[in-house]
Write a protein that holds these residues in place. Structure first.
Motif, short mmCIF file in Angstrom:
data_model
loop_
_atom_site.label_atom_id
_atom_site.label_comp_id
_atom_site.label_asym_id
_atom_site.label_seq_id
_atom_site.Cartn_x
_atom_site.Cartn_y
_atom_site.Cartn_z
N ASN A 1 78.38 42.93 -24.57
CA ASN A 1 77.09 42.68 -23.87
C ASN A 1 76.05 42.57 -25.07
O ASN A 1 74.87 42.73 -24.70
CB ASN A 1 76.67 44.05 -22.85
CG ASN A 1 77.60 44.13 -21.79
OD1 ASN A 1 77.23 43.73 -20.66
ND2 ASN A 1 78.70 44.88 -21.91
N TYR B 1 68.47 40.77 -13.77
CA TYR B 1 67.94 39.86 -14.99
C TYR B 1 66.75 40.32 -15.09
O TYR B 1 66.29 39.63 -16.38
CB TYR B 1 68.58 38.60 -14.58
CG TYR B 1 67.86 37.52 -13.39
CD1 TYR B 1 66.66 37.10 -13.24
CD2 TYR B 1 68.89 37.62 -12.41
CE1 TYR B 1 66.04 36.67 -12.21
CE2 TYR B 1 68.25 37.03 -10.95
CZ TYR B 1 66.78 36.59 -11.17
OH TYR B 1 66.32 35.96 -9.87
N GLU C 1 73.78 40.62 -15.14
CA GLU C 1 73.66 39.17 -14.52
C GLU C 1 72.84 39.30 -13.31
O GLU C 1 72.24 38.33 -13.23
CB GLU C 1 75.18 38.81 -14.25
CG GLU C 1 75.92 38.15 -15.35
CD GLU C 1 77.25 37.73 -14.91
OE1 GLU C 1 77.44 37.57 -13.65
OE2 GLU C 1 77.99 37.46 -15.78
N GLN C 2 72.87 40.33 -12.49
CA GLN C 2 72.04 40.65 -11.23
C GLN C 2 70.68 40.97 -11.45
O GLN C 2 69.95 40.52 -11.02
CB GLN C 2 72.90 41.17 -10.18
CG GLN C 2 74.00 40.47 -9.95
CD GLN C 2 74.85 41.20 -8.68
OE1 GLN C 2 74.05 41.96 -7.68
NE2 GLN C 2 76.07 40.98 -8.23
#
Length: 220
Positions: free
Chosen positions: A98, A77, A74-75
Motif C-alpha cells: 500500500n 479514495y 480504492e473505495q
C-alpha cells in the motif's frame, strides 16, 4: 520412531498455527502472501458487503499482508483507511503493498493489539476483520471496545470460517457456529447495536464462511 515422527509433526503443526496468528520472519512473509491468495474470496465478499463510500473512515483489524486494506482504500479514495496488526512482519508487507496510498496520506498502518486499540471514540464509519476472531481471548469485551470507536450508524463486520463443505456440498458446522448464534450475536444485541446478525458468505477451499454484521444505532 513413530513417536518421534509424531512429535515432530505436532511441533511443526504448532509452529504453522502460531505463524498464522502472528507471522514472523521469512516464513511469516510467505504465509502472509499465501493467505492473501487463499482468503481472496472472503476478502472480496467482505469489502463488497461493507459498501464503503468515498469519504468513509475505515478500520481493519489484523490486516495481514494488506490486500483488504488496498481494496478498502480504492473505495474510500477521499476518506481514510487505518489498519492495526500484531505482527511487524505483516506491517512491513502491507506497507509495501500500500506504499502509494500511504504516501498520499489515505492509509495508515500500525502495529498493535486489538485488546489495546489506540483510538478515540467514534472514529470510524466501517470496522472489519477477516479470520482473526478465533484468536480473540474475550470477544465480547473487544467488540464492546469496537462499538466505542464506531461512529453512530457505523457498521461492524467480522468474517470467519465456522465449518467445512464436503465435495458433495454438504456443510458441517463446528462448535464455533453455535457460539456465534447463542452467545456472540445475542451479546451484540444486548450492547445496543441497532441490528446484529450472521450472514452467509462464500465457500472456498471447502470451508464455509459467515460474517457477524452489526450496525450501531444512529443519533436520535
Amino acid at each position: 520412531m513413530g513417536q518421534i515422527e509424531g512429535s515432530v509433526q505436532e511441533q511443526f503443526t504448532g509452529f504453522v498455527d502460531r505463524q498464522h496468528q502472528h507471522p514472523t520472519g521469512v516464513i511469516g512473509r510467505a504465509i502472509g502472501e499465501r493467505m492473501v491468495r487463499q482468503h481472496a474470496p472472503e476478502t472480496d465478499w467482505t469489502i463488497a458487503q461493507l459498501e464503503i463510500s468515498p469519504v468513509d473512515r475505515v478500520l481493519e483489524l489484523g490486516f495481514g499482508a494488506g490486500r483488504g486494506i488496498a481494496l478498502a482504500a480504492e473505495q474510500a479514495y477521499r476518506g481514510r483507511v487505518v489498519g492495526i496488526d500484531l505482527s511487524s512482519t505483516m506491517v512491513q508487507a502491507a506497507r509495501r503493498r500500500n506504499k502509494a496510498a500511504i504516501e498520499a496520506g489515505r492509509v495508515t498502518l500500525l502495529m498493535g493489539d486489538v485488546e489495546a486499540l489506540p483510538f478515540a471514540g467514534e472514529q470510524f464509519d466501517k470496522i472489519f476483520s477477516i479470520h482473526t476472531f478465533y484468536f480473540w481471548p474475550e470477544p465480547l469485551h473487544i467488540i464492546e471496545e469496537l462499538s466505542r470507536i464506531l461512529r453512530p450508524d457505523g457498521m461492524l463486520m467480522l468474517t470467519l470460517s465456522s465449518g467445512t463443505t464436503s465435495p458433495s456440498g454438504h456443510c458441517t458446522y463446528g462448535p464455533l457456529q453455535a457460539t456465534l448464534e447463542q452467545r456472540i450475536i445475542p451479546g451484540l444485541q444486548q450492547m445496543g447495536f441497532a441490528s446484529a446478525s450472521l450472514q452467509a458468505g462464500p465457500d472456498s477451499r471447502r470451508y464455509t464462511h459467515v460474517a457477524m454484521v452489526a450496525r450501531k444505532r444512529p443519533v436520535a
